[in-house]
Design a protein around this motif. Sequence first.
Motif, PDB file in Angstrom:
ATOM      1  N   ALA A 111       0.830  -1.212   0.000  1.00  0.00           N
ATOM      2  CA  ALA A 111       0.000   0.000   0.000  1.00  0.00           C
ATOM      3  C   ALA A 111       0.861   1.257   0.000  1.00  0.00           C
ATOM      4  CB  ALA A 111      -0.931  -0.005   1.209  1.00  0.00           C
ATOM      5  N   VAL A 112       1.912   1.256   0.807  1.00  0.00           N
ATOM      6  CA  VAL A 112       2.775   2.436   0.903  1.00  0.00           C
ATOM      7  C   VAL A 112       3.562   2.645  -0.391  1.00  0.00           C
ATOM      8  CG1 VAL A 112       4.778   3.420   2.085  1.00  0.00           C
ATOM      9  CG2 VAL A 112       2.942   2.377   3.408  1.00  0.00           C
ATOM     10  N   ASN A 113       4.028   1.585  -0.997  1.00  0.00           N
ATOM     11  CA  ASN A 113       4.761   1.719  -2.260  1.00  0.00           C
ATOM     12  C   ASN A 113       3.888   2.337  -3.349  1.00  0.00           C
ATOM     13  OD1 ASN A 113       7.165   0.697  -1.286  1.00  0.00           O
ATOM     14  ND2 ASN A 113       6.697  -1.423  -1.869  1.00  0.00           N
ATOM     15  N   ARG A 114       2.650   1.902  -3.426  1.00  0.00           N
ATOM     16  CA  ARG A 114       1.742   2.479  -4.422  1.00  0.00           C
ATOM     17  C   ARG A 114       1.389   3.918  -4.090  1.00  0.00           C
ATOM     18  NH1 ARG A 114      -3.174  -0.028  -4.361  1.00  0.00           N
ATOM     19  NH2 ARG A 114      -2.722  -1.284  -2.503  1.00  0.00           N
ATOM     20  N   LEU A 115       1.295   4.199  -2.813  1.00  0.00           N
ATOM     21  CA  LEU A 115       0.975   5.561  -2.390  1.00  0.00           C
ATOM     22  C   LEU A 115       2.139   6.508  -2.677  1.00  0.00           C
ATOM     23  CD1 LEU A 115      -1.293   7.173  -1.050  1.00  0.00           C
ATOM     24  CD2 LEU A 115      -0.189   6.728   1.164  1.00  0.00           C
ATOM     25  N   ARG A 116       3.363   6.018  -2.564  1.00  0.00           N
ATOM     26  CA  ARG A 116       4.536   6.833  -2.919  1.00  0.00           C
ATOM     27  C   ARG A 116       4.468   7.271  -4.383  1.00  0.00           C
ATOM     28  NH1 ARG A 116       9.232   6.804   0.275  1.00  0.00           N
ATOM     29  NH2 ARG A 116       9.169   5.428   2.125  1.00  0.00           N
ATOM     30  N   GLU A 117       4.069   6.339  -5.231  1.00  0.00           N
ATOM     31  CA  GLU A 117       3.978   6.659  -6.647  1.00  0.00           C
ATOM     32  C   GLU A 117       2.877   7.690  -6.902  1.00  0.00           C
ATOM     33  OE1 GLU A 117       4.859   6.458 -10.772  1.00  0.00           O
ATOM     34  OE2 GLU A 117       5.952   6.021  -8.906  1.00  0.00           O
ATOM     35  N   THR A 118       1.773   7.542  -6.198  1.00  0.00           N
ATOM     36  CA  THR A 118       0.683   8.520  -6.318  1.00  0.00           C
ATOM     37  C   THR A 118       1.138   9.902  -5.860  1.00  0.00           C
ATOM     38  OG1 THR A 118      -1.011   6.812  -5.948  1.00  0.00           O
ATOM     39  CG2 THR A 118      -1.653   9.106  -5.546  1.00  0.00           C
ATOM     40  N   ALA A 119       1.858   9.933  -4.751  1.00  0.00           N
ATOM     41  CA  ALA A 119       2.353  11.214  -4.223  1.00  0.00           C
ATOM     42  C   ALA A 119       3.299  11.879  -5.214  1.00  0.00           C
ATOM     43  CB  ALA A 119       3.046  10.991  -2.880  1.00  0.00           C
ATOM     44  N   ARG A 120       4.101  11.065  -5.893  1.00  0.00           N
ATOM     45  CA  ARG A 120       5.049  11.615  -6.880  1.00  0.00           C
ATOM     46  C   ARG A 120       4.303  12.177  -8.085  1.00  0.00           C
ATOM     47  NH1 ARG A 120       7.468  10.337 -11.504  1.00  0.00           N
ATOM     48  NH2 ARG A 120       6.331   8.347 -11.673  1.00  0.00           N
ATOM     49  N   LEU A 121       3.344  11.400  -8.603  1.00  0.00           N
ATOM     50  CA  LEU A 121       2.631  11.828  -9.798  1.00  0.00           C
ATOM     51  C   LEU A 121       1.730  13.032  -9.540  1.00  0.00           C
ATOM     52  CD1 LEU A 121       1.605   8.327 -11.243  1.00  0.00           C
ATOM     53  CD2 LEU A 121       3.402   9.857 -12.084  1.00  0.00           C
ATOM     54  N   GLU A 122       1.127  13.064  -8.364  1.00  0.00           N
ATOM     55  CA  GLU A 122       0.197  14.156  -8.058  1.00  0.00           C
ATOM     56  C   GLU A 122       0.868  15.313  -7.323  1.00  0.00           C
ATOM     57  OE1 GLU A 122      -3.221  12.631  -6.052  1.00  0.00           O
ATOM     58  OE2 GLU A 122      -3.700  11.168  -7.631  1.00  0.00           O
ATOM     59  N   LYS A 123       2.181  15.156  -7.094  1.00  0.00           N
ATOM     60  CA  LYS A 123       2.960  16.208  -6.424  1.00  0.00           C
ATOM     61  C   LYS A 123       2.347  16.614  -5.082  1.00  0.00           C
ATOM     62  CE  LYS A 123       4.937  18.200 -10.663  1.00  0.00           C
ATOM     63  NZ  LYS A 123       4.499  17.089 -11.550  1.00  0.00           N
ATOM     64  N   LEU A 124       2.071  15.610  -4.285  1.00  0.00           N
ATOM     65  CA  LEU A 124       1.510  15.874  -2.962  1.00  0.00           C
ATOM     66  C   LEU A 124       2.594  16.421  -2.038  1.00  0.00           C
ATOM     67  CD1 LEU A 124      -0.654  12.627  -2.449  1.00  0.00           C
ATOM     68  CD2 LEU A 124      -1.269  14.783  -3.572  1.00  0.00           C
ATOM     69  N   GLU A 125       2.203  17.318  -1.143  1.00  0.00           N
ATOM     70  CA  GLU A 125       3.185  17.960  -0.271  1.00  0.00           C
ATOM     71  C   GLU A 125       2.860  17.842   1.211  1.00  0.00           C
ATOM     72  OE1 GLU A 125       3.523  21.992  -1.517  1.00  0.00           O
ATOM     73  OE2 GLU A 125       4.512  21.506  -3.431  1.00  0.00           O
ATOM     74  N   THR A 126       1.605  17.788   1.566  1.00  0.00           N
ATOM     75  CA  THR A 126       1.230  17.810   2.982  1.00  0.00           C
ATOM     76  C   THR A 126       0.694  16.465   3.451  1.00  0.00           C
ATOM     77  OG1 THR A 126      -1.068  18.481   2.603  1.00  0.00           O
ATOM     78  CG2 THR A 126       0.600  20.237   2.710  1.00  0.00           C
ATOM     79  N   GLY A 127       0.704  16.309   4.777  1.00  0.00           N
ATOM     80  CA  GLY A 127       0.183  15.087   5.362  1.00  0.00           C
ATOM     81  C   GLY A 127      -1.301  14.917   5.115  1.00  0.00           C
ATOM     82  N   ILE A 128      -2.035  16.020   5.127  1.00  0.00           N
ATOM     83  CA  ILE A 128      -3.473  15.946   4.865  1.00  0.00           C
ATOM     84  C   ILE A 128      -3.730  15.426   3.456  1.00  0.00           C
ATOM     85  CG2 ILE A 128      -5.549  17.336   4.538  1.00  0.00           C
ATOM     86  CD1 ILE A 128      -4.667  19.098   6.816  1.00  0.00           C
ATOM     87  N   GLU A 129      -2.953  15.914   2.501  1.00  0.00           N
ATOM     88  CA  GLU A 129      -3.104  15.425   1.124  1.00  0.00           C
ATOM     89  C   GLU A 129      -2.752  13.944   1.043  1.00  0.00           C
ATOM     90  OE1 GLU A 129      -1.989  19.496  -1.392  1.00  0.00           O
ATOM     91  OE2 GLU A 129      -0.413  18.052  -0.853  1.00  0.00           O
ATOM     92  N   LEU A 130      -1.734  13.551   1.779  1.00  0.00           N
ATOM     93  CA  LEU A 130      -1.307  12.157   1.762  1.00  0.00           C
ATOM     94  C   LEU A 130      -2.393  11.233   2.330  1.00  0.00           C
ATOM     95  CD1 LEU A 130       1.058  10.251   1.118  1.00  0.00           C
ATOM     96  CD2 LEU A 130       1.835  10.561   3.482  1.00  0.00           C
ATOM     97  N   LEU A 131      -2.988  11.635   3.437  1.00  0.00           N
ATOM     98  CA  LEU A 131      -4.049  10.823   4.030  1.00  0.00           C
ATOM     99  C   LEU A 131      -5.272  10.761   3.120  1.00  0.00           C
ATOM    100  CD1 LEU A 131      -3.890  11.832   7.803  1.00  0.00           C
ATOM    101  CD2 LEU A 131      -3.168   9.674   6.756  1.00  0.00           C
ATOM    102  N   GLY A 132      -5.552  11.846   2.428  1.00  0.00           N
ATOM    103  CA  GLY A 132      -6.656  11.831   1.469  1.00  0.00           C
ATOM    104  C   GLY A 132      -6.409  10.823   0.361  1.00  0.00           C
TER     105      GLY A 132
END
Length: 359
Positions: A111-132
């Motif tokens: 789950a975390v590995n896939r979420l890392r890729e999502t964060a990279r592609l969507e350019k997430l910056e904050t914890g709130i965005e990450l939890l979303g």
Amino acid sequence: MLSLAVLPWVHRAWTKRRTDKKATEVGREIEEDSISTDTSDDAQLSGSEEIRDREEAPPVASMRDKLSKARAAISDRLKGIEGGSISSSMWEELEELLILADVGVETTLDAVNRLRETARLEKLETGIELLGALKRQMEEDLSCERELSVSVSEGSVPVWLFVGVNGVGKTTSIGKVARRLTDEGLDVLLAAGDTFRAAAAEQLEKWARLCDADFVRGSEGADPSSVIFDSVEAAKAREIDVVLADTAGRLHNKVNLMEELAKVRRVADRASGQVCEVLLVIDATTGQNGLSQAQEFAETAGVTGIVLTKLDGSAKGGIVFAVEKELGLPVKLVGLGEGDRDLVDFDPQQFVEAMFGDD
């Protein structure tokens, strides 16, 4: 014989049901000699309380309220992530959070590995965005067919087998399902396939009387397969809509007992019967041990879904993700309390929000 393609489970307050002399007498009997579940740890059923529940039908508590214990176990880490920016330490905190929730190591890492890729592609910056993003990913992971089916060939009797180890609330779960089915207008027969414990058959018989369901049992120590066969034949003759069959609790690593369960499964599928659900009942408080149980039962009995009991009393709700990810078995029903209205459909969106949503 009525054959329904799919049985819709309706989330609503229960209407006032039978309060005639028979129900009152049964309730009084249960109050005097309370129905125990598979072990003394399970909740006891009080007849007077059950009848009062049907009359008063109090509002059902929200999923968030029911999962307060599971959420409390990870709330501090959630707040820490919400208030920060994405960093290497935050990823570590997220992994710890998921493992603490008993999602399981392998499922967490995936789950975390896939979420890392999502964060990279969507350019997430904050914890709130990450939890979303985490919540969206988890809801997608839990998207599958969960409806309970009584779809069978014309002329066959739908059979639901309930399997699992002792002490998980299996017999009580059958009784609660029977109550819901009879409230929906279906004719139900309860089959006491646990012939090794007289108390199990007695408990199931009381549920049958309370629900106005038919009931079939054998003598103590009888062949469980013969009880199931007789139950199906009786259901066919009485034009019953669905048979709910109890089975003896057994350890998932006992080969001879598991072979016996496989025989019960085969017999239930013969002649007049057709098994359309094999529901494995798991105690949510057992956490990852429930996964090993599920693996063995799935191979032996052809499990079609999970009934997860005691989810409200567990800090290990993450087992839902492990079971569905590693076994491909949908969680169909969850127990969120001791009341007979607290065995409900599993709603992934409500579950994820209750576990990881904003305070």
